[in-house]
Write an enzyme that holds these catalytic residues in place. Structure first.
Site, mmCIF file in Angstrom:
data_model
loop_
_atom_site.group_PDB
_atom_site.id
_atom_site.type_symbol
_atom_site.label_atom_id
_atom_site.label_comp_id
_atom_site.label_asym_id
_atom_site.label_seq_id
_atom_site.Cartn_x
_atom_site.Cartn_y
_atom_site.Cartn_z
ATOM 1 N N LYS A 88 -1.123 -7.060 -9.198
ATOM 2 C CA LYS A 88 -2.105 -7.176 -8.099
ATOM 3 C C LYS A 88 -1.693 -6.134 -7.061
ATOM 4 O O LYS A 88 -0.819 -6.374 -6.237
ATOM 5 C CB LYS A 88 -2.045 -8.592 -7.516
ATOM 6 C CG LYS A 88 -3.318 -9.081 -6.849
ATOM 7 C CD LYS A 88 -3.852 -8.228 -5.717
ATOM 8 C CE LYS A 88 -3.097 -8.380 -4.418
ATOM 9 N NZ LYS A 88 -3.557 -7.383 -3.391
ATOM 10 N N GLU B 144 9.314 -4.390 12.954
ATOM 11 C CA GLU B 144 9.095 -3.187 12.151
ATOM 12 C C GLU B 144 7.829 -2.486 12.657
ATOM 13 O O GLU B 144 6.776 -3.108 12.746
ATOM 14 C CB GLU B 144 8.912 -3.592 10.686
ATOM 15 C CG GLU B 144 8.721 -2.431 9.745
ATOM 16 C CD GLU B 144 8.514 -2.885 8.303
ATOM 17 O OE1 GLU B 144 7.785 -3.872 8.075
ATOM 18 O OE2 GLU B 144 9.091 -2.249 7.396
ATOM 19 N N PHE C 61 0.818 -1.220 0.000
ATOM 20 C CA PHE C 61 0.000 0.000 0.000
ATOM 21 C C PHE C 61 0.845 1.260 0.000
ATOM 22 O O PHE C 61 0.384 2.326 -0.389
ATOM 23 C CB PHE C 61 -0.927 0.002 1.231
ATOM 24 C CG PHE C 61 -0.235 0.368 2.510
ATOM 25 C CD1 PHE C 61 -0.005 1.701 2.841
ATOM 26 C CD2 PHE C 61 0.239 -0.605 3.386
ATOM 27 C CE1 PHE C 61 0.650 2.049 4.024
ATOM 28 C CE2 PHE C 61 0.890 -0.264 4.561
ATOM 29 C CZ PHE C 61 1.103 1.062 4.872
ATOM 30 N N SER D 159 5.400 -6.975 3.353
ATOM 31 C CA SER D 159 5.964 -7.308 4.663
ATOM 32 C C SER D 159 6.739 -8.630 4.587
ATOM 33 O O SER D 159 6.478 -9.467 3.717
ATOM 34 C CB SER D 159 4.839 -7.412 5.692
ATOM 35 O OG SER D 159 3.942 -8.420 5.285
ATOM 36 N N CYS E 154 9.735 1.648 3.535
ATOM 37 C CA CYS E 154 10.620 0.538 3.913
ATOM 38 C C CYS E 154 12.049 1.033 4.119
ATOM 39 O O CYS E 154 12.874 0.323 4.668
ATOM 40 C CB CYS E 154 10.599 -0.539 2.852
ATOM 41 S SG CYS E 154 11.364 -0.001 1.335
HETATM 42 P P1 NAD Z 1 1.586 -6.671 3.012
HETATM 43 O O1 NAD Z 1 2.628 -7.726 3.062
HETATM 44 O O2 NAD Z 1 0.485 -6.705 4.000
HETATM 45 O O3 NAD Z 1 0.865 -6.671 1.566
HETATM 46 C C1 NAD Z 1 1.611 -6.646 0.376
HETATM 47 C C2 NAD Z 1 0.802 -7.342 -0.709
HETATM 48 O O4 NAD Z 1 0.610 -8.705 -0.338
HETATM 49 C C3 NAD Z 1 -0.570 -6.739 -0.939
HETATM 50 O O5 NAD Z 1 -0.830 -6.689 -2.306
HETATM 51 C C4 NAD Z 1 -1.496 -7.713 -0.228
HETATM 52 O O6 NAD Z 1 -2.780 -7.804 -0.827
HETATM 53 C C5 NAD Z 1 -0.775 -9.037 -0.362
HETATM 54 N N1 NAD Z 1 -1.041 -9.934 0.765
HETATM 55 C C6 NAD Z 1 -1.241 -9.576 2.061
HETATM 56 N N2 NAD Z 1 -1.446 -10.671 2.812
HETATM 57 C C7 NAD Z 1 -1.370 -11.737 1.985
HETATM 58 C C8 NAD Z 1 -1.482 -13.151 2.179
HETATM 59 N N3 NAD Z 1 -1.734 -13.680 3.387
HETATM 60 N N4 NAD Z 1 -1.340 -13.953 1.112
HETATM 61 C C9 NAD Z 1 -1.095 -13.436 -0.103
HETATM 62 N N5 NAD Z 1 -0.976 -12.105 -0.346
HETATM 63 C C10 NAD Z 1 -1.110 -11.272 0.684
HETATM 64 O O7 NAD Z 1 2.368 -5.274 3.051
HETATM 65 P P2 NAD Z 1 1.754 -3.832 3.169
HETATM 66 O O8 NAD Z 1 1.215 -3.642 4.540
HETATM 67 O O9 NAD Z 1 0.882 -3.539 2.009
HETATM 68 O O10 NAD Z 1 3.085 -2.953 2.976
HETATM 69 C C11 NAD Z 1 3.949 -2.613 4.035
HETATM 70 C C12 NAD Z 1 5.120 -3.549 4.092
HETATM 71 O O11 NAD Z 1 5.807 -3.564 2.859
HETATM 72 C C13 NAD Z 1 6.154 -3.133 5.127
HETATM 73 O O12 NAD Z 1 6.612 -4.273 5.797
HETATM 74 C C14 NAD Z 1 7.259 -2.511 4.283
HETATM 75 O O13 NAD Z 1 8.536 -2.547 4.873
HETATM 76 C C15 NAD Z 1 7.196 -3.369 3.073
HETATM 77 N N6 NAD Z 1 7.796 -2.704 1.929
HETATM 78 C C16 NAD Z 1 9.003 -3.141 1.522
HETATM 79 C C17 NAD Z 1 9.632 -2.518 0.460
HETATM 80 C C18 NAD Z 1 10.966 -2.985 -0.011
HETATM 81 O O14 NAD Z 1 11.373 -2.570 -1.077
HETATM 82 N N7 NAD Z 1 11.671 -3.843 0.708
HETATM 83 C C19 NAD Z 1 9.004 -1.443 -0.186
HETATM 84 C C20 NAD Z 1 7.760 -1.031 0.262
HETATM 85 C C21 NAD Z 1 7.156 -1.674 1.327
#
Ligand code: NAD
Length: 521
Positions: A195, A405, A171, A248, A303
């Site tokens: 997605k 985090e 997000f 995450s 991140c």
């Molecule tokens: P998230 O892991 O909750 O969601 C990311 C994606 O995964 C979304 O599209 C979501 O729909 C999908 N998803 C969520 N739960 C799922 C499941 N159980 N099974 C399959 N798909 C699933 O992450 P978020 O809250 O949207 O974003 C924040 C996180 O992203 C933080 O941990 C941040 O550090 C990380 N992030 C990392 C980077 C990087 O480059 N390393 C960049 C941006 C964000």
């Protein structure tokens, strides 16, 4: 289907009515060149500054995802065989459209993510730079050629697209992170299914509209909104060749394991805990200014946010904390449209609760809350998901708030006695995304950059996010996979090397039987 002129978060959607007959917009999908709202499941999308929900996002089921993969599969051969210069021209046009439509895109980001317009513009600019890099495809896809590797034998390597590939994004960068992925994938000749996060889904649909206007054939780029069902369908689909994920760490690990177990190429970027070491010789005023932006910008939902300041010695810690305390009084947070604000709300009420709970746990475990943002509410936005800037001192490595985090506007200070102690802390942490050292000592900085176990390192640079012509990725549990995102690693990720060895004219060559490995000896 909508035209660009009338696209906004409302027109990305059909209007539905709920039981109270209030108009609810449904944010749909972008399939085969058009917006589709077909759905069996939906969930609310919030404006995090107000806490209100005036739209819902459609959640694709397995059947719809399967249809999208079929459409992409059909579009692939023609796109793969389109000359690379023509593919690059679509990206040139796309870049121009992104610039022309920046305000609209930033508004969509603000409405659903809450980040202030100036921050959304920065995100978009970083994304556009990836499009600019993708425009260089005719150069970076030239391959490698060697003449006369043997008698009349020439050999070359070419980089072929994989086929249909998928990206799953978080997000916190509704435009930039998708732009890390699909311009490169598409310019390399792949078809891409995105997605996006269900929490901020509209920017992706607008990007799809712009790509279509830029001349991309239907089916080459699709957006399916959805939850776990959509993601799992992509992960298990036999025609998906590669998956890029950003989110995450627990989900990144799951995505990587599942995708690779079904034979797919995968890069999964995860979470972070980014430390800044403050050396006694650092320019402290500069440190304080840059820490403010790096810790609280985007409400800490980056991140690469600096969330831990490691002060070398109590004297440094005391001075930095005092100056931060004063500066933090000036910080403004609130609605995305007010450019005077420094940052906005958190993404959901649930996330706000989680951030508040981390602050409470630090307090309970013995840390000192120097500035407490838990109950801060900007006037007029009392129902928004806000947490004010928070500063915590006397943090120790055994605390939950240090180990996990937080992803909120919370800066924690750890006091250590030496640079070695500070580096040990960082190296021992499970995450290894970004880090930074503030110093005037070149020798210390060089030692730090050589030995720290982190993927992206800054020297007096708080957010060392690599530019588009390098590549982005962390170490340890911040990245699963072998290649970084975008830049040169992106080219490798979205292509498959093929090496051809060829002899002409073959008819004039009479070879003796040879059973030993061919050599030139
Ligand atoms: P998230 O892991 O909750 O969601 C990311 C994606 O995964 C979304 O599209 C979501 O729909 C999908 N998803 C969520 N739960 C799922 C499941 N159980 N099974 C399959 N798909 C699933 O992450 P978020 O809250 O949207 O974003 C924040 C996180 O992203 C933080 O941990 C941040 O550090 C990380 N992030 C990392 C980077 C990087 O480059 N390393 C960049 C941006 C964000």
């Amino acid at each position: 289907m909508n035209t660009l002129e009338n696209f906004d978060s409302n027109t990305s959607a059909n209007t539905d009515t709920d039981s109270s007959q209030q108009a609810i917009k449904v944010v749909g999908h972008f399939i085969d060149g058009g917006l589709v709202t077909k759905t069996t499941k939906k969930q609310p999308v919030y404006n995090p500054a107000t806490g209100e929900s005036t739209k819902e996002v459609a959640l694709a089921d397995a059947e719809l995802v399967n249809q999208v993969v079929e459409i992409a599969e059909q579009a692939f051969p023609l796109w793969r065989d389109t000359p690379v210069i023509k593919r690059a021209r679509v990206m040139f046009k796309f870049k121009q459209l992104l610039e022309e439509n920046a305000d609209k895109l930033c508004q969509l980001i603000g409405e659903e993510h809450g980040k202030i317009c100036h921050d959304a513009k920065g995100e978009l600019q970083r994304g556009i730079e990836n499009v600019e890099y993708a425009c260089g495809a005719p150069e970076f896809l030239k391959g490698e050629y060697s003449k006369n590797v043997g008698p009349d034998i020439d050999s070359w390597s070419e980089f072929q697209p994989l086929g249909v590939v998928a990206g799953i994004t978080p997000f916190n960068f509704p435009a930039m992170v998708p732009l890390w992925m699909f311009p490169m994938a598409i310019v390399c000749g792949n078809c891409f299914i995105l997605k996006p996060s269900e929490k901020a889904p509209s920017a992706a649909l607008f990007l799809a509209e712009l790509l279509k206007q830029a001349g991309l054939p239907d089916g080459v780029f699709s957006v399916v909104n959805g939850d776990k069902e959509a993601v799992d369908t992509l992960l298990h689909h036999p025609k998906i060749q590669a998956v890029s994920f950003v989110g995450s760490t627990p989900i990144a690990e799951y995505i990587y394991r599942t995708a690779t177990a079904s034979g797919k190429r995968c890069q999964a970027l995860g979470g972070a805990k980014n430390h800044a070491i403050i050396m006694p010789d650092a320019d402290i005023d500069n440190v304080v200014t840059s820490l403010l932006g790096a810790a609280f910008g985007s409400s800490g939902e980056r991140c690469m946010a600096l969330s831990v300041a490691v002060a070398i010695g109590d004297e440094v810690a005391d001075v930095v904390i005092e100056k931060l305390k004063q500066e933090m009084k000036q910080l403004k947070f609130g609605h995305y449209a007010d450019e005077r604000n420094d940052f906005g709300p958190l993404i959901t009420q649930a996330h706000k609760d989680k951030v508040q709970a981390f602050i409470q746990s630090a307090e309970q475990q013995g840390a000192k809350i120097v500035v407490d943002g838990r109950d801060a509410k900007p006037a007029g936005y009392e129902n928004g998901f806000f947490v004010g800037p928070t500063l915590i001192d006397q943090v120790s490595p055994d605390m939950t708030s240090y180990q996990q985090e937080i992803f909120g506007p919370v800066l924690q200070v750890i006091r250590v006695q030496t640079m070695q102690d500070a580096m040990q802390l960082i190296n021992d942490h499970e995450y290894g995304n970004g880090t930074c050292i503030y110093t005037r000592d070149g020798e210390a900085a060089r030692y730090f950059t050589s030995n720290i176990q982190v993927g992206m390192v800054g020297v007096n640079v708080p957010l060392p996010v690599p530019v588009a012509y390098h590549s982005f990725g962390g170490w340890k549990r911040s990245l699963f996979g072998d290649l970084y995102a975008y830049g040169p690693d992106g080219v490798r990720f979205y292509t498959r090397r093929k090496t051809i060895t060829q002899r002409w004219p073959s008819t004039q060559v009479r070879e003796a039987k040879q059973f030993a490995m061919p050599t030139l000896n």
